[in-house]
Design an enzyme around this catalytic site. Structure first.
Site, short mmCIF file in Angstrom:
data_model
loop_
_atom_site.label_atom_id
_atom_site.label_comp_id
_atom_site.label_asym_id
_atom_site.label_seq_id
_atom_site.Cartn_x
_atom_site.Cartn_y
_atom_site.Cartn_z
N TYR A 127 0.87 -1.18 0.00
CA TYR A 127 0.00 0.00 0.00
C TYR A 127 0.90 1.23 0.00
O TYR A 127 2.06 1.15 -0.40
CB TYR A 127 -0.92 -0.13 1.23
CG TYR A 127 -1.98 0.92 1.37
CD1 TYR A 127 -2.99 1.04 0.42
CD2 TYR A 127 -2.00 1.78 2.48
CE1 TYR A 127 -3.98 2.01 0.56
CE2 TYR A 127 -2.99 2.73 2.62
CZ TYR A 127 -3.98 2.85 1.66
OH TYR A 127 -4.95 3.79 1.80
N ARG A 180 -5.89 11.19 -10.63
CA ARG A 180 -5.17 11.82 -9.50
C ARG A 180 -4.73 10.71 -8.55
O ARG A 180 -5.32 10.50 -7.51
CB ARG A 180 -6.10 12.82 -8.80
CG ARG A 180 -5.41 13.78 -7.86
CD ARG A 180 -5.98 13.70 -6.46
NE ARG A 180 -5.59 12.48 -5.81
CZ ARG A 180 -6.21 11.90 -4.78
NH1 ARG A 180 -7.29 12.42 -4.29
NH2 ARG A 180 -5.77 10.78 -4.23
N LYS A 198 -6.01 -1.27 -2.56
CA LYS A 198 -7.12 -0.97 -1.64
C LYS A 198 -7.90 -2.25 -1.34
O LYS A 198 -8.31 -2.49 -0.21
CB LYS A 198 -8.05 0.08 -2.25
CG LYS A 198 -7.42 1.46 -2.41
CD LYS A 198 -7.61 2.33 -1.18
CE LYS A 198 -6.83 3.64 -1.31
NZ LYS A 198 -6.86 4.45 -0.09
N GLU A 270 -12.04 6.00 -6.14
CA GLU A 270 -10.70 6.21 -5.61
C GLU A 270 -9.85 7.01 -6.60
O GLU A 270 -9.76 6.67 -7.78
CB GLU A 270 -10.05 4.84 -5.37
CG GLU A 270 -8.83 4.87 -4.50
CD GLU A 270 -9.11 5.22 -3.04
OE1 GLU A 270 -9.97 4.58 -2.42
OE2 GLU A 270 -8.45 6.14 -2.53
N ASP A 271 -9.26 8.07 -6.11
CA ASP A 271 -8.27 8.84 -6.85
C ASP A 271 -8.76 9.37 -8.20
O ASP A 271 -8.05 9.35 -9.21
CB ASP A 271 -6.96 8.04 -6.98
CG ASP A 271 -6.28 7.86 -5.62
OD1 ASP A 271 -6.90 8.23 -4.59
OD2 ASP A 271 -5.15 7.37 -5.56
N ASP A 293 -13.59 7.42 -1.18
CA ASP A 293 -12.60 7.23 -0.12
C ASP A 293 -11.80 8.50 0.15
O ASP A 293 -11.45 8.79 1.29
CB ASP A 293 -11.67 6.09 -0.57
CG ASP A 293 -10.74 5.64 0.53
OD1 ASP A 293 -11.16 5.68 1.69
OD2 ASP A 293 -9.62 5.23 0.20
N ASP A 294 -11.49 9.25 -0.90
CA ASP A 294 -10.64 10.43 -0.74
C ASP A 294 -11.39 11.57 -0.08
O ASP A 294 -10.81 12.38 0.64
CB ASP A 294 -10.09 10.86 -2.10
CG ASP A 294 -9.31 9.72 -2.73
OD1 ASP A 294 -8.31 9.30 -2.14
OD2 ASP A 294 -9.77 9.20 -3.77
N ASN A 435 -0.02 12.17 0.18
CA ASN A 435 0.69 10.92 -0.11
C ASN A 435 1.29 10.96 -1.51
O ASN A 435 0.80 11.68 -2.36
CB ASN A 435 -0.30 9.75 -0.03
CG ASN A 435 -0.86 9.58 1.36
OD1 ASN A 435 -0.14 9.66 2.34
ND2 ASN A 435 -2.17 9.37 1.45
#
Ligand SMILES: O=C([O-])CC(=O)C(=O)O
Ligand SMILES: [Mg+2]
Length: 579
Positions: A127, A180, A198, A270-271, A293-294, A435
């Site tokens: 991860y 992203r 994930k 996600e992202d 999630d973000d 991150n």
């Protein structure tokens, strides 16, 4: 090696699970492990059932494995010991990542057992931060598909593509469009490493069965010139589709998912880039079980840390002033959840509680004078104030007690900024959330040193402990991986069909409740990852309880003890005995 999961194989074949996954309820669609599995060489090539040297004499006879394995018979524990030894020999984290992915392709249960039993050591490998580097190099690392690639070439046929995936009882999809990836930007189709990582955590930390997890990458092109010109790039070699074309494609995807898997399938976004992330969440939250999630996972984990930190900082949440650097998905998502929690606790309307929260973006402090030109998701944060165009001046003007970095840009909490925080607060709370590690706003060492050891610090990517003036400080990892596995598991186990913000608050409180006096004494505001399965069971139970209360849980009747129920449904990777 001490294993967190004891060997509970029963003499008649079968396993008495710690979490009793095999006797989970009928509506969980558990595939019984006693289904016919392949024999002989094919069995050794099937990662779901392969046990390598752990096949017993009896199994070797019954399944035509004689001669295909050397004579020795290993326990799963010995296999773990050997693998950890070999993984520790690699100096380069990416080599460890590749070794772990190869293990997953060879022996799935051993992969998850290793990950669960060594979670603190292996989490940074499978991860964040290593997964970020893996995505950057995914074109060269790519071997076998670990999830579905749905590109514009499949337009009009997405339902058919979903049917190509070999597993049918899917419960959780993690999907990205790669625009992203962490704080690394547009990695196009190579973002696949993120849904894969994930979902590995969904299983290892949350207990969702691996066969119920489906990683998906949507490829609508990339604007990353380097990738477009890279001969090893694995995605569509075109610039990103946008606007109507993009939204039509995503709509086909979301419709096909619901048609194929039904109402209870969880889709975790996600992202995605900011503009699409907010839009997609708003569009599908009323018709699908979706979770970003973000925006929401990060918000919930940070709120948990804030609630816990009050023991160290003093006061109630409403007594604090918050300043964010970064006003994207994470920043505005966290800000909104804090405002909601304060509003719930004080009965002050959320329009008022937002006023204790300030955000700085690339153009400076978000203030009312900028309202005309702000994107919609930033507008609620445009408070009355004269213009301030940099972070240091914003710190001096707003006088925050809590400073949160969600900018995706590294080293932006400078010495001056941290010193200003330390000058105004006895115990400044500093969260450097971007991150991977290279994008963190400051390091743990910097936060502790520049604040003369007084900062309470947490970050999105892991940092080592740091001793300042003879005192050991353990930084918290405020990463959404504390939340999403338990949160999603809670939704799935209760058959919940919609996500509600109150479930995020319930998850935050459940996580904060796992921090003990012993942790506080070391400056910790999150519990150790070593306890994550227990933590996830508590988060799942709280989320499910809220879902039942709100009437959106369909698994009826409601189990009386939701923590026990969660534990009874969790996947455990101990080997099964084959007849
Ligand atoms: O993946 C992580 O470590 C946390 C996260 O969602 C992100 O940074 O986008
Ligand atoms: Mg993310």
């Amino acid at each position: 090696m001490e294993s967190a999961l004891k060997d509970l194989s029963t003499p008649t074949g079968g396993v008495e699970d710690v979490y009793g996954e095999d006797c989970a309820t009928e509506d969980q669609c558990i595939t019984p492990w006693t289904i016919a599995v392949s024999s002989g060489y094919n069995l050794l090539r099937d990662p779901r059932y392969n046990k390598g040297l752990a096949f017993t004499e009896r199994e070797r006879d019954a399944h035509y494995l004689r001669g295909l394995l050397p004579p020795v018979i290993s326990s799963q524990e010995l296999q773990e010991k050997k693998l950890m030894q070999s993984i520790r020999q690699y100096d380069v984290p990416l080599h460890k990542y590749v070794a772990m992915m190869e293990l997953e392709e060879r022996n799935e249960r051993l992969f998850y057992k290793l990950l669960i039993d060594n979670v603190e050591e292996l989490l940074p490998i499978v991860y964040t931060p290593t997964v970020g580097e893996a995505c950057q190099k995914y074109g060269s690392l790519f071997k076998r598909p670990q999830g579905l690639y749905i590109s514009l070439n499949e337009k009009g046929r997405i339902l058919e593509v979903l049917k190509n995936w070999p597993e049918k009882s899917i419960q959780v999809i993690v999907v990205t469009d790669g625009e992203r990836i962490l704080g690394l930007g547009d990695l196009g189709c190579q973002g696949m490493g993120i849904p894969v990582g994930k979902l590995a955590l969904y299983t290892a930390l949350g207990g969702v069965r691996p066969s119920a997890c489906l990683p998906i990458t949507i490829d609508v092109g990339t604007n990353n010139e380097k990738l477009l010109n890279d001969e090893f790039y694995i995605g569509l070699r075109q610039r990103r589709a946008t606007g109507q074309e993009y939204y039509d494609f995503l709509h086909e995807f979301m419709s096909a998912v619901k048609q194929n898997y039904g109402e209870k399938i969880l889709v975790q976004f996600e992202d995605f880039a900011n503009h699409n992330a907010f839009e997609l969440l708003a569009k599908y939250r009323t018709s699908h079980l979706v979770f970003n999630d973000d925006i929401q996972g990060t918000a919930s984990v940070v709120l948990a840390g804030l609630i816990a930190s009050l023991k160290l900082l003093g006061g109630a949440l409403c007594d604090h002033t918050f300043l964010f650097l970064g006003a994207g998905e994470a920043g505005t998502g966290i800000a909104e959840l804090i405002a909601l929690e304060i509003s719930n606790k004080t009965n002050i309307p959320v329009e008022e509680t937002r006023k204790k929260i300030w955000l700085v973006d690339s153009k400076g402090l978000i203030v009312s004078g900028r309202k005309e030109t702000l994107q919609a998701f930033k507008k609620p944060w445009a408070h009355e104030h004269e213009p301030v165009n940099n972070l240091l001046d914003a710190v001096k003007a707003v006088k925050p007690t809590v400073l949160i970095g969600t900018s995706g840009t590294g080293r932006t909490f400078t010495k001056e900024v941290v010193e200003a925080m330390a000058c105004m607060n006895k115990r400044p709370l500093i969260m450097a959330l971007s991150n991977p590690t290279s994008q963190a706003e400051c390091t743990a060492e910097e936060a502790y040193t520049w604040s003369e050891g007084r900062a309470v610090f947490a970050s999105g990517s892991p940092f080592p402990s740091f001793e300042y003036d003879g005192k050991l400080n353990i930084p918290g990892q405020a990463n959404n991986c504390y939340i999403f596995p338990g949160f999603g598991f809670g939704l799935v186990m209760s058959g919940t069909i919609r996500v509600h913000d109150d479930m995020l608050l319930a998850a935050s409180e459940a996580l904060a409740a796992q921090v003990t006096e012993e942790h506080y004494a070391k400056g910790m505001i999150y519990p150790p990852f070593a306890d994550i399965r227990k933590i996830s069971a508590h988060i799942a139970a709280s989320v499910a309880a809220k879902a039942y209360e709100l009437g959106v849980a369909t698994r009826l009747p409601r189990p009386a003890d939701l923590v026990k129920y969660a534990e009874s449904c969790m996947y455990t990777p101990n080997y099964r005995s084959y007849r």
